[in-house]
Design an enzyme around this catalytic site. Structure first.
Site, PDB file in Angstrom:
ATOM      1  N   ASP A  68       0.831  -1.192   0.000  1.00 36.18           N
ATOM      2  CA  ASP A  68       0.000   0.000   0.000  1.00 36.18           C
ATOM      3  C   ASP A  68       0.875   1.255   0.000  1.00 36.18           C
ATOM      4  O   ASP A  68       1.935   1.294   0.647  1.00 36.18           O
ATOM      5  CB  ASP A  68      -0.893  -0.004   1.245  1.00 36.18           C
ATOM      6  CG  ASP A  68      -1.919   1.103   1.235  1.00 36.18           C
ATOM      7  OD1 ASP A  68      -2.760   1.115   0.317  1.00 36.18           O
ATOM      8  OD2 ASP A  68      -1.867   1.955   2.139  1.00 36.18           O
ATOM      9  N   GLU A  88       1.354  -0.271  -4.882  1.00 33.43           N
ATOM     10  CA  GLU A  88       0.399   0.750  -5.293  1.00 33.43           C
ATOM     11  C   GLU A  88       1.166   2.047  -5.547  1.00 33.43           C
ATOM     12  O   GLU A  88       1.704   2.650  -4.619  1.00 33.43           O
ATOM     13  CB  GLU A  88      -0.653   0.980  -4.220  1.00 33.43           C
ATOM     14  CG  GLU A  88      -1.635   2.086  -4.594  1.00 33.43           C
ATOM     15  CD  GLU A  88      -2.371   2.669  -3.398  1.00 33.43           C
ATOM     16  OE1 GLU A  88      -3.455   3.238  -3.608  1.00 33.43           O
ATOM     17  OE2 GLU A  88      -1.853   2.569  -2.261  1.00 33.43           O
TER      18      GLU A  88
END
Length: 535
Positions: free
Chosen positions: A221, A245
């Site tokens: 993330d 990400e």
């Protein structure tokens, strides 16, 4: 003595097995928000309102108990929400941490999702089926309700292990990496990943987590909000494929985060944005944007076949909320399966969910009753074809796509020996067509695996697709490649030569098989132990 050496070697094998980027390239992934995939028996199926931003009751066990739905669609991996302990306290202005991203102590498990035994059972069941487990991890930040939280609750308890509070100045790399995400209602204190003690603790933690739960891959993330040189250390310790990400539509900027200096791969936001621009209805329907992005990614990616392709996730609108015509989704979705990269489907996409922004794009799946929708059937066929091509050819999955032709209404491209023709006109018929010149010989017989209609190759290797009956996608495979595929009347193979497993289901996915590396090692350990006991 030799037997003791054998036992020691097998013990190391049983704990050291990890999935590499090369192995992940051959997978397709079903993304799950753990809290929203399935409920235990007897639970109230009507109580989950995504607008309330509350826990709805999904767990690791309910995922395990409903894996047939995923595997029957041909998926060979799942990606689940972060497993670390989240904020535990009064309800926040933005609801509860049902999504799993509000980390409190990364070194502890999220008790809302189950126990350590539950997570191990999920991992074991996936591996029994020949599937992989990808876990989302958050290392950039923790979560708090102010800018001066009580650090005793967190994995890192010293103020020096965090960056001082500052709001992010977007476009300033230093600020994006050292200042805090979130806002003043729910703050996200930024962990100081330049601090050697943080690096040491994080690498020790992730190595142990991967080994204890036999995790095959990590989704990172907010990867670009961490200093780039942290990732080789972290992912090196994990020893598994890492995909990050990097929320950026610019291919050049996003793909700086792929390679030995950073991560194995990133989620392909540049191509996602190009797909929206090319296929959404209403929308600019700019097919040139997609063709240009394909060329851009091929030029700038360390390996485009490792990137993660998607149409939806928890941070972007559902496709059905931005495009009114289902053919637009089917055409765009096929691109993700038949082009370079690893296809990822966000739970509920196959059910036509239409939630727009967070939290409405995080709906519970169970009201759909896990229906066998047209989209589910299409995904099943795409997985069947992709799994077959991976197992029956030497280089389809590693070959890179070539754009054969494009027009305002359509694009034709080739990967390996498979030609895909996609359109953005939607369902209504139009008097338009597209032709493409392929390397195929004249009169070669090909089959569109979506309709099982045959297409003969014309002069100079040309193929033509017309849309007088609407904007239906086409995937052309030479007939001589379809033997043993189970597609369009061809017999189904029972043995896979190049895959990790020895049998294929009707959807082309590896069949459940206990002889995974861990299971095999465990069996040998039992044999060795028996022999040792007899000495």
């Amino acid at each position: 003595m030799q037997l003791l050496k054998l036992i020691l070697s097998l013990s190391l094998l049983s704990t050291a097995y990890a999935a590499t980027a090369e192995e992940w390239r051959k997978r397709s992934i079903y993304q799950i928000i753990t809290d929203r995939f399935a409920l235990p028996d007897g639970a109230d199926l009507t109580a989950c309102d995504p607008a309330k931003q509350s826990f709805c009751g999904g767990t690791w066990k309910t995922i395990k108990d409903n894996l047939d739905y995923i595997q029957n669609a041909g998926f060979t991996a799942i990606w689940i929400s972060p497993v670390s302990q989240n904020y535990e306290g009064p309800r926040t202005p933005y609801g509860d941490p049902y999504h799993g991203y509000w980390i409190q102590d990364a070194s502890k498990l999220n008790s809302r999702f189950g126990t350590a035994d539950d997570l191990k059972a999920l991992s074991d069941e996936l591996h029994r089926r020949g599937m992989y487990l990808m876990v989302d991890v958050v290392v950039n930040n923790v979560m708090a309700l102010d800018t001066n939280p009580d650090l005793s609750k967190y994995m890192f308890k010293d103020q020096s292990q965090y960056h001082s509070y500052c709001p992010i100045q977007w476009g300033n790399t230093s600020s994006e990496q050292n200042c805090w995400l979130g806002d003043l209602k729910v703050t996200l204190p930024d962990v100081n990943t330049q601090d050697p003690s943080v690096v040491s603790a994080y690498t020790t933690w992730i190595k142990a987590l991967v080994q204890e739960f036999n995790i095959d891959g990590l989704r990172i993330d907010a990867a670009k909000h961490v200093n780039m040189d942290f990732w080789p250390k972290f992912c090196g310790a994990a020893g598994v494929y890492c995909i990050g990400e990097v929320f950026d539509a610019d291919a050049g900027q996003a793909l700086e985060w792929q390679g030995k200096q950073a991560l194995d791969a990133i989620l392909n936001y540049p191509v996602y944005n190009a797909l929206v621009e090319a296929f959404s209805i209403p929308g600019p329907q700019n097919m040139s944007a997609l063709a240009n992005m394909i060329a851009d990614v091929k030029q700038k990616s360390a390996d485009p076949t490792l990137l993660g392709n998607f149409l939806e996730d928890q941070d972007v609108p559902r496709w059905a909320s931005i495009s009114v015509d289902p053919q637009s989704m089917w055409n765009a979705m096929i691109f993700n399966f038949m082009s370079d990269g690893i296809p990822i489907v966000y739970y509920g996409q196959e059910q036509g969910f239409n939630g727009n922004a967070d939290p409405m794009n995080r709906e519970p799946l169970w009201p759909s009753k896990y229906a066998n929708t047209t989209s589910y059937q299409l995904i099943t066929k795409l997985n069947q074809l992709r799994n077959f091509l991976i197992n029956s050819t030497e280089d389809w999955v590693t070959s890179q796509i070539q754009v054969l032709n494009q027009s305002p209404e359509a694009i034709a491209f080739m990967k390996g020996k498979v030609v895909t023709v996609l359109t953005n006109i939607g369902s209504p018929p139009q008097n338009v067509s597209i032709s493409a010149h392929t390397p195929f010989g004249n009169s070669l017989s090909t089959t569109d695996i979506l309709t099982c209609r045959q297409y003969a190759v014309g002069s100079n290797g040309s193929v033509e697709v017309e849309y007088s009956k609407g904007g239906v996608p086409v995937i052309l495979v030479p007939d001589n490649m379809l033997d043993n595929s189970g597609l369009c009347g061809h017999a189904l193979a029972t043995v896979v030569e190049k895959g990790a497993q020895s049998t294929i289901n009707t959807n082309g996915a590896p069949a459940p098989a206990p002889a995974t590396p861990l299971a095999f090692a465990g069996a040998l350990l039992m044999v060795a132990a028996t022999l040792l006991a007899g000495l």
